[in-house]
Design a protein around this motif. Structure first.
Motif, PDB file in Angstrom:
ATOM      1  N   GLY A 832       0.805  -1.218   0.000  1.00 42.67           N
ATOM      2  CA  GLY A 832       0.000   0.000   0.000  1.00 42.67           C
ATOM      3  C   GLY A 832       0.837   1.266   0.000  1.00 42.67           C
ATOM      4  N   ASP A 833       0.284   2.297  -0.639  1.00 47.34           N
ATOM      5  CA  ASP A 833       0.907   3.626  -0.641  1.00 47.34           C
ATOM      6  C   ASP A 833       0.336   4.392   0.544  1.00 47.34           C
ATOM      7  OD1 ASP A 833       1.901   6.134  -1.066  1.00 47.34           O
ATOM      8  OD2 ASP A 833       1.445   6.188  -3.206  1.00 47.34           O
ATOM      9  N   ILE A 834       0.957   4.205   1.687  1.00 45.29           N
ATOM     10  CA  ILE A 834       0.436   4.795   2.919  1.00 45.29           C
ATOM     11  C   ILE A 834       0.571   6.317   2.912  1.00 45.29           C
ATOM     12  CG2 ILE A 834       2.587   4.566   4.231  1.00 45.29           C
ATOM     13  CD1 ILE A 834       0.952   3.708   6.609  1.00 45.29           C
ATOM     14  N   ARG A 835       1.557   6.825   2.200  1.00 50.35           N
ATOM     15  CA  ARG A 835       1.765   8.270   2.109  1.00 50.35           C
ATOM     16  C   ARG A 835       0.574   8.939   1.423  1.00 50.35           C
ATOM     17  NH1 ARG A 835       6.366  11.825   1.625  1.00 50.35           N
ATOM     18  NH2 ARG A 835       5.923  13.607   0.305  1.00 50.35           N
ATOM     19  N   LYS A 836       0.106   8.336   0.343  1.00 51.31           N
ATOM     20  CA  LYS A 836      -1.025   8.915  -0.386  1.00 51.31           C
ATOM     21  C   LYS A 836      -2.266   8.964   0.500  1.00 51.31           C
ATOM     22  CE  LYS A 836      -1.507   7.938  -4.731  1.00 51.31           C
ATOM     23  NZ  LYS A 836      -1.786   7.201  -6.000  1.00 51.31           N
ATOM     24  N   ALA A 837      -2.502   7.884   1.249  1.00 49.66           N
ATOM     25  CA  ALA A 837      -3.663   7.851   2.136  1.00 49.66           C
ATOM     26  C   ALA A 837      -3.532   8.865   3.263  1.00 49.66           C
ATOM     27  CB  ALA A 837      -3.821   6.442   2.700  1.00 49.66           C
ATOM     28  N   TYR A 838      -2.349   8.965   3.797  1.00 47.48           N
ATOM     29  CA  TYR A 838      -2.119   9.884   4.919  1.00 47.48           C
ATOM     30  C   TYR A 838      -2.422  11.325   4.522  1.00 47.48           C
ATOM     31  CZ  TYR A 838       0.423  12.100   8.798  1.00 47.48           C
ATOM     32  OH  TYR A 838       0.767  12.862   9.880  1.00 47.48           O
ATOM     33  N   PHE A 839      -1.887  11.756   3.387  1.00 46.23           N
ATOM     34  CA  PHE A 839      -2.061  13.162   2.999  1.00 46.23           C
ATOM     35  C   PHE A 839      -3.421  13.436   2.365  1.00 46.23           C
ATOM     36  CE2 PHE A 839       2.604  13.122   3.336  1.00 46.23           C
ATOM     37  CZ  PHE A 839       2.766  14.218   4.169  1.00 46.23           C
ATOM     38  N   LEU A 840      -4.105  12.382   1.920  1.00 46.20           N
ATOM     39  CA  LEU A 840      -5.470  12.590   1.425  1.00 46.20           C
ATOM     40  C   LEU A 840      -6.377  13.091   2.542  1.00 46.20           C
ATOM     41  CD1 LEU A 840      -7.346  12.205  -1.078  1.00 46.20           C
ATOM     42  CD2 LEU A 840      -7.922   9.952  -0.130  1.00 46.20           C
ATOM     43  N   SER A 841      -6.089  12.673   3.763  1.00 47.63           N
ATOM     44  CA  SER A 841      -6.927  13.069   4.897  1.00 47.63           C
ATOM     45  C   SER A 841      -6.644  14.493   5.362  1.00 47.63           C
ATOM     46  CB  SER A 841      -6.722  12.098   6.064  1.00 47.63           C
ATOM     47  OG  SER A 841      -5.400  12.204   6.580  1.00 47.63           O
TER      48      SER A 841
END
Length: 960
Positions: A832-841
């Motif tokens: 998973g691209d955890i960075r993308k999810a983190y900054f989406l929030s």
């Protein structure tokens, strides 16, 4: 080995693990026995019993004291003479003197003469102690440090006494250190001496000597065999026994200075091909050369470059015309309101406070002077190729290493229940994360370690998908908070057989002390990296690899993956590169001010591939105004670890064994508390040795070495996990109400039904006794509580006990990342691209809150909606994330969250609910991700066309 010999060996090993305590206790008993013997009537019934008790105590102590400088062999002969001549009054005085000198450390400050009366000796010592300027005063900070030198030489008694006297006469009052000498005649005696005598700091070896000891041969056979059976046999059969003994001592206690006395040229004897000996002396060398060499070797380890520079700076007259008004306490001295700060901390801490890198000090970001040298010394102590100081904790050290090695899009395999700093490090680096599930212990709400088979399965899957080149790092926690320790060398070796350039990051935040014990050390990252490096260079290993390849070739291609999962893998020594990093919280288990940590590196590709990016990452996360006091404490803590780490870690182990034994054998404590053993924390499939517990009543602690040599996972016995479910009190409540509030006992790890006590190098024997006493008091209180319960209260209590012992929610596995955050989903991989999810929030329009208590979340899941967490959700206890940004919320995770009875859940707001991404945000992201994949595919196709056209000199197609 016969059953009788094996039992004797086990008894000796049990003795070895608790040697310090047993030695102290036996001297106390001997003091009591001799006193009663001297005052009893020789015709009384008890007189013979006392004589037998004294004789047994002397015999027991002699087996230890033969390997210590005080009391000397001559002292012990004097005790036996007094006993045999029935001079019981004189024997009582002599034993009392020795006990007094051992308890007060007097022998470390001055030579002791047993011919003096006890009263005269005490008076003389007290006079010395009252003089604070005496170089041999009782104040340890002002007395010269003391150590002992081991000489391995088969000498007659007269020759031995002459040698001891010669070494003693060379000592001078101007020497920085003082020492005494021990002589042992055989190989086995030498090994026993370095194992049981922590005062030994230097060894002088002859080229040859007898191998078998006349005493304690079972101890050496078991201890050395447990560490390395092949090495033991090799030493016994070697023609260069002195050289091989040096090799083995270096293996057991690498901090010791080794010297050889030889009558033949080294190039002829080939005695030091690995450089274990600091110097070789020949017959023409004087004893004075040896004396100065010994002192010089200790001085090298005693040296603290940065701490010394900081002390020197603090004594300089300076004018402060830069930042830091508190420097030299100027802003405090002039204050009418904060003078109590100076009273509390003292002046030195402010005298040494500066923000300058001049005046003999150094820069942490670009060290060139004493700080650089201090880090080189740390590298020597921990067995790394380079080491770095970190002043804001291992959380920062973890982020430094990840950023230095990982580029956006690289895949990292990481255990999900690791420290939260790693998860945030993934966000910062842009890594694509493949979470690995550790084996769960559902009854304790604890995770163990990630099985090697699970790691291999994922590596082989990426290899099959053609994505193995994107897998950059394996990140694991060794040891875990609960004390579960990996077989580090085996993990690295088998992983390198699949991916030869895999980078390993071992989070050893709680394991820094392990480098200073021969059993613990074998499971540290730095030791394992060095061991594999040597192993891959050996001709014998190359033959092993060739045999492995022939074996693998006989397996059908479609069955090779299954075969590799079940069999031990052997890497190609020509391709495998050792790339190992360790982060350690020095302040957690060794001596350092809080937040003092280290990064240790053993990377064969560091200079050409990593050094520049590491320096950038180091500067990114390191303050330009580091705390010099923390740096100095790391420097001086390293000195302590090198000079007395072996002793302190042994005592730490002894004390943990003492507490465990008391708890195992106490029926009263077991009524409410169960101290967990190996089999409780490591499932049978990972205990190849079959060892269920390190302790049993018959043989004591005799099986630790066997487990640590063979098992996939072991438990650090200094981590004492206690199951408290039978009390009906959850771990967090017990910690606060029963331990901290009532008795001031601090712990920082609990689960729903366990509490964790950690014994460290600062723990004292009295601390262990205090803890046990408090637990007994708690048992009394709980018994009164149970007696006074009404039937209704008893029913409620039993329900609590059942919920803590039988109805715990099962620990959930990692579910999966939502498709919008799975960049490799088209290829079949699930990182998973955890960075993308983190900054989406970061945009509040992309997430919403759903209540966890009113059934809204269940209804949403039943309707078919895929709920995706937008934040980290970390219940404490147990303290690991059960949800990360971008993770799909499964039914198992939901049930676990609802069953939790803890009030502290990081990332969850009970008033608002659980934060999840909106369906619209996920749809938009999936569409953009699809477009990105199309673009990437188009670029790859165009690049391929360009290369083909260039090869055939054709027209280059236009970029779509």
């Amino acid at each position: 080995m016969s059953n009788v010999e094996n039992k004797k060996t086990q008894e000796m090993i049990g003795f070895y693990h608790q040697l310090n305590n047993k030695r102290q206790d036996t001297w106390v008993k001997l003091k009591k026995y001799t006193f009663h013997l001297s005052t009893s009537s020789r015709s009384s019934k008890g007189h013979n019993r006392l004589k037998k008790a004294v004789e047994l105590s002397l015999t027991s102590l002699e087996s230890i004291e033969d390997y210590t400088a005080f009391p000397s062999k001559e002292d012990f002969r004097y005790l036996w003479i007094q006993f045999e001549q029935k001079d019981y009054v004189g024997l009582t005085h002599s034993v009392a003197q020795i006990h007094y000198f051992l308890e007060n450390g007097t022998y470390r400050r001055k030579d002791v003469d047993l011919s003096l009366s006890t009263t005269e000796s005490k008076a003389n010592l007290e006079t010395d102690d009252e003089n604070p300027n005496s170089i041999q005063g009782a104040n340890n900070s002002r007395s010269r440090p003391y150590f002992e030198v081991l000489i391995v030489d088969d000498l007659l008694i007269d020759a031995e006494n002459q040698l001891l006297n010669a070494m003693r006469t060379m000592r001078h009052h101007d020497d920085q250190f003082t020492y005494n000498t021990i002589v042992v005649p055989t190989f086995e005696d030498a090994i026993i001496a370095v194992l049981i005598n922590p005062n030994i700091q230097a060894c002088i070896l002859r080229p040859s000597f007898p191998m078998k000891s006349k005493r304690n041969s079972g101890l050496i056979t078991h201890v050395v065999a447990a560490i390395d059976e092949k090495l033991r046999k090799y030493v016994y059969n070697s023609k260069n026994q002195g050289s091989e003994l040096g090799r083995l001592i270096n293996y057991l206690r690498p901090e010791l200075d080794l010297y050889m006395i030889s009558d033949m040229a080294m190039e002829t004897g080939n005695q030091d091909d690995d450089g274990y000996f600091k110097r070789v002396f020949y017959s023409e060398n004087s004893n004075l050369d040896m004396h100065h060499s010994i002192l010089g070797g200790i001085a090298e380890r005693f040296d603290t470059p940065f701490f010394s520079a900081l002390k020197k700076y603090s004594r300089k007259p300076t004018g402060i015309f830069h930042a830091l008004p508190i420097s030299r306490a100027k802003s405090i001295e002039k204050s009418n309101w904060i003078g109590d700060m100076l009273d509390f901390y003292g002046a030195n801490i402010f005298l040494a406070e500066t923000s300058t890198t001049s005046g003999g000090l150094d820069s942490l970001l670009q060290p060139k002077g004493p700080l650089k040298k201090a880090q080189e010394y740390a590298s020597r102590a921990y067995g790394s190729r380079s080491s770095y100081f970190v002043t804001n904790g291992t959380s920062t050290a973890n982020k430094i290493v990840v950023q230095a090695l990982v580029q956006p899009g690289d895949i990292i395999l990481v255990d999900r229940d690791c420290h939260k700093s790693h998860h945030y490090g993934m966000v910062l680096s842009g890594a694509h994360v493949k979470y690995l599930d550790s084996y769960p212990i559902h009854d304790l709400s604890i995770y163990g370690g990630v099985p090697l088979k699970e790691i291999k399965r994922n590596l082989l899957k990426y290899k099959k998908l053609g994505q193995l080149d994107r897998v950059k790092m394996l990140l694991l926690t060794n040891c875990t908070f609960d004390g579960v320790v990996y077989n580090v060398r085996q993990v690295m070796e088998e992983c390198l057989a699949i991916k030869p350039d895999l980078v390993f990051l071992w989070d050893e935040a709680w394991f820094a002390f392990a480098s200073f014990n021969p059993i613990y050390r074998t499971r540290t990252a730095m030791f394992s990296a060095a061991s594999l490096t040597r192993r891959f260079k050996r001709t014998k290993y190359r033959k092993k690899y060739e045999a492995y390849q022939q074996q693998l070739a006989q397996v059908a291609p479609e069955e090779q993956t299954a075969w590799m999962l079940e069999n031990k893998l052997v890497p190609n020594p020509d391709l495998a590169r050792i790339r190992t990093y360790t982060t350690q919280s020095t302040h957690k288990t060794l001596t350092s001010l809080r937040q003092g940590s280290m990064i240790h590196i053993f990377d064969q590709d560091f200079r050409q591939k990593v050094e520049s990016t590491f320096n950038e990452a180091y500067m990114t996360h390191t303050s330009t105004s580091p705390n010099y006091q923390i740096l100095a404490s790391l420097d001086i803590g390293r000195r302590q670890a090198e000079l007395e780490g072996y002793e302190m870690v042994n005592k730490q182990l002894e004390l943990s064994m003492t507490m465990r034994q008391s708890a195992y054998q106490s029926e009263r404590l077991k009524k409410y508390f169960d101290v967990l053993v190996n089999k409780d924390l490591v499932p049978t499939e990972f205990r190849q040795s079959g060892v269920e517990t390190y302790f049993n009543v018959d043989s004591g602690f005799s099986q630790m070495e066997e487990a640590w040599a063979n098992d996939e996972f072991v438990v650090d016995p200094t981590r004492i996990t206690v199951h408290i479910g039978k009390t009906g009190i959850d771990g967090n409540t017990f910690k606060d109400k029963y331990l901290m509030d009532k008795y001031g006992i601090q712990i920082n790890k609990t689960s729903r039904n366990t509490i964790l006590f950690m014994v460290n190098i600062g723990t004292s024997r009295s601390s262990i006794m205090y803890l046990l006493n408090c637990l007994y008091k708690t048992v009394n209180e709980l018994e009164i509580r149970d007696e006074e319960m009404s039937p209704a209260e008893r029913a409620i209590h039993q329900k609590r006990v059942t919920s803590l012992t039988k109805e715990l929610p099962p620990l959930p596995d990692f579910s999966c990342f939502h498709g919008a955050f799975r960049p490799g989903k088209t290829l079949g991989s699930d990182e998973g691209d955890i960075r993308k999810a983190y900054f989406l929030s970061y945009d509040c329009q992309n997430y919403e809150y759903i209540n966890l208590d009113n059934g809204e979340l269940e209804r949403a899941m039943q309707s078919g909606r895929e709920l995706v967490s937008s934040t980290f959700i970390i219940p404490y206890p147990p303290g690991f994330p059960i949800l990360v940004p971008g993770q799909v919320i499964s039914q198992e995770i939901l049930e676990y969250m609802k069953a939790l009875d803890v009030t502290e859940i990081h990332g969850y707001n009970p008033e608002l609910g659980l934060s999840v991404f909106t369906e619209q945000a996920l749809n938009r992201l999936e569409q953009s991700t699809t477009a990105e994949l199309v673009t990437i595919t188009s670029i790859k196709d165009t690049t391929k066309s360009v290369r083909t056209a260039a090869k055939h000199k054709q027209k280059v197609p236009a970029l779509k």
